[in-house]
Design a protein around this motif. Structure first.
Motif: not given
Length: 586
Positions: A213, A249, A252, A256, A304, A322, A328
């Motif tokens: 990330c 976003n 993620c 996701h 999303y 998110c 996280p």
């Protein structure tokens, strides 16, 4: 669990439409020109950020058992082994056992007298999955990784069929594609240009880690140790909280948001994705436009997209992200979840926002639970014993979809929804090579996209005739239309200018065989198998080509190899026996 990203079975080499090959585009990622692409590993991050590191390692992503883990004694104690399972539909039986500190899974079949007709056993070298619904096993065969037939389901504490195995006996031959490990592990090491084939050192980091990330950490460490911090120079690390909502976003969405089709940009690989740069620089995500007659109904990895359909997101002007609700680094315990997310809700709403009387809210279980009413979990039909949270925040269960859900296409892309366009490029059409791959994947299942596929291919034939993907697609189209001479020319050119592709070899082999050049076609088919040795379609084709050429000894040897790789395929053995009936034994 193992199917959080849907695993794709072997490519159908007979499909009409050419699949993607990786490519390159310019990158705006944080530069990391150091050894190992600038990655240092989460433990190194933890030396300075010890508090955050300890918290994160307790989350589902951070705990190795919840993302990717080697089998350990401690893990074996949690997996309820030994275990047995039988699938009556498939007439197959399964065992899961621990032996000498290792975990093994086997599949076998019995005849009418109870005698084993075959048994295939493999060591489960890794366990993978989110743990919330279940965890599955991964085996290794000759450098290739495959899914195991059984999954351990958390809610029932039982071993049952892995998703996708319920009605089809795939044995231990369902490949673990690069896209799967890209999300289920910190960093895997696939062999470039292959699918399911990995270096001997499969993982550089097993659990999902800090750098997934925040980006590679070496440049950040250099900046800190050199004293560059605080002197106006970049810290060379990505903090998602300081990014625009779109770019935050995107981090993620890499895992996701699955959409209907996910396409790597030409010459790009999953390892090229960098936090802080537009995901669309490397990976583009598309979905077919929903209609009022067929509205969106998927919760599985559409987090999303579902969020964008909520009133909260629309009212925020797209600022809801998110990480507005999710931290996280922190995963609350089950009993803490309502209060944790209620606090997030109250950052925008007030207690008076809820129209339900206070007493009624207290009667819910757990009491006064915002997400329990507004983001309810739903059962996942194709994943046994599994449920997922609906991320479309609704005021009531039957709330209709907003009008915007049915008007998301653009003039530049009227028949697809591009879910992750780079900021400022929402009205720009994706590159033609990307569209060729998107339409190619969709057209195999949705005939309405065939015209778009052919239109894009015609444009590329004029604009990029020296592209291997384009030549391969032209060759396949000619092959399907019966224009064998042109098909051979296009396919040979594709192989001459690009990396070896099993699908292109297979098409060329078929074209040569149909044009009467059967020996040449056989030689090319063998090259396809060298590139993709565990592809059952290629292996079957080889057997029957050898029979047609009356190379019976070679056909028997090929069938023997097939039976070693796919022992569960009784149907193929029967077809082979019929085809060989009456042929010479030598």
């Amino acid at each position: 669990m193992l199917a959080v990203l849907t695993f794709t079975a072997f490519a159908q080499t007979g499909n009409r439409f050419q699949r993607a090959t990786p490519s390159t585009t310019e990158s705006n990622a944080v530069p990391a020109p150091t050894e190992n692409a600038g990655y240092v590993g989460s433990k190194t991050c933890g030396e300075c950020h010890s508090g955050i590191y300890r918290e994160y390692m307790q989350t589902g992503m951070g705990r190795s058992i919840s993302s990717m883990s080697s089998v350990s004694t401690a893990l074996l104690e949690k997996l309820h082994v030994p275990a047995v399972y039988s699938n009556q539909r498939l007439d197959r039986h399964y065992d899961v056992i621990a032996r000498d500190g290792k975990l093994y899974e086997s599949e076998y079949a019995l005849d009418g007298s109870g005698t084993e007709m075959f048994r295939e056993e493999h060591q489960l070298e890794w366990i993978v999955g989110a743990g919330a619904n279940g965890i599955g096993g991964i085996i290794r065969r000759g450098g290739y990784l495959f899914e195991a037939p059984l999954t351990f389901y958390t809610s029932t504490k039982t071993w049952e069929m892995s998703p996708g195995y319920e009605s089809t006996d795939l044995g231990f031959s369902r490949p673990i594609l690069t896209a799967c490990l890209n999300c289920h592990s910190g960093r895997s090491n696939p062999i470039s240009g292959s699918e399911g084939h990995y270096q001997n050192d499969v993982f550089s980091e097993m659990p999902i880690g800090c750098e997934n990330c925040h980006g590679p950490g070496a440049a950040h460490i250099d900046a800190v140790t050199s004293g560059a911090m605080g002197k106006g120079r970049s810290v060379s690390i990505v903090n998602p909280a300081r990014l625009t909502p779109d770019l935050a976003n995107n981090i993620c969405m890499k895992c996701h948001e699955i959409g209907d089709v996910r396409i790597l940009k030409p010459f790009k690989e999953y390892k090229d994705i960098r936090p802080g740069e537009p995901l669309d620089n490397t990976l583009s995500i598309f979905m077919t436009p929903p209609t009022r007659e067929a509205p969106p109904d998927k919760d599985h990895l559409q987090h999303y997209y579902a969020m964008t359909l909520s009133k909260c997101y629309r009212a925020s002007g797209g600022r809801l992200a998110c990480i507005t609700c999710h931290d996280p680094h922190l995963e609350p315990a089950r009993e803490q979840v309502p209060a944790f997310f209620n606090k997030r809700c109250m950052s925008c709403h007030t207690d008076q926002s809820c129209k339900l009387p206070t007493e009624a809210r207290k009667q819910s279980s757990p009491p006064n639970n915002c997400i329990g009413c507004h983001m309810p979990k739903r059962e996942v039909g194709f994943l046994a014993h599994s449920s997922l949270t609906n991320h479309r925040i609704t005021t009531q269960a039957d709330e209709p979809f907003p009008d915007s859900a049915f008007s998301q296409t653009t003039a530049a892309l009227p028949d697809l929804v591009h879910l992750n366009p780079a900021p400022g490029k929402q009205d720009v059409a994706p590159p033609l090579l990307t569209l060729l791959q998107v339409y190619g994947e969709l057209a195999a299942q949705k005939p309405e996209y065939v015209l778009s596929y052919n239109r894009i291919l015609d444009q590329l034939q004029q604009r990029e005739p020296n592209n291997a993907l384009v030549q391969g697609a032209l060759g396949r189209r000619c092959l399907q239309s019966g224009n064998l001479r042109e098909a051979i020319g296009h396919l040979e050119q594709s192989l001459a200018i690009g990396k070896p592709q099993a699908a292109v070899y297979s098409d060329l082999s078929e074209a040569l065989d149909k044009s009467g050049q059967r020996e040449q076609g056989l030689a090319i088919l063998q090259k396809a198998i060298q590139v993709d040795p565990f592809n059952p379609l290629l292996q079957r084709s080889l057997i029957f080509r050898l029979i047609a050429l009356k190379q019976y000894a070679n056909a028997r040897a090929a069938m023997s190899r097939y039976s070693e790789i796919f022992p569960q395929d009784f149907f193929m053995r029967q077809k082979f026996a019929v085809a060989m009936e009456g042929t010479p034994t030598q």
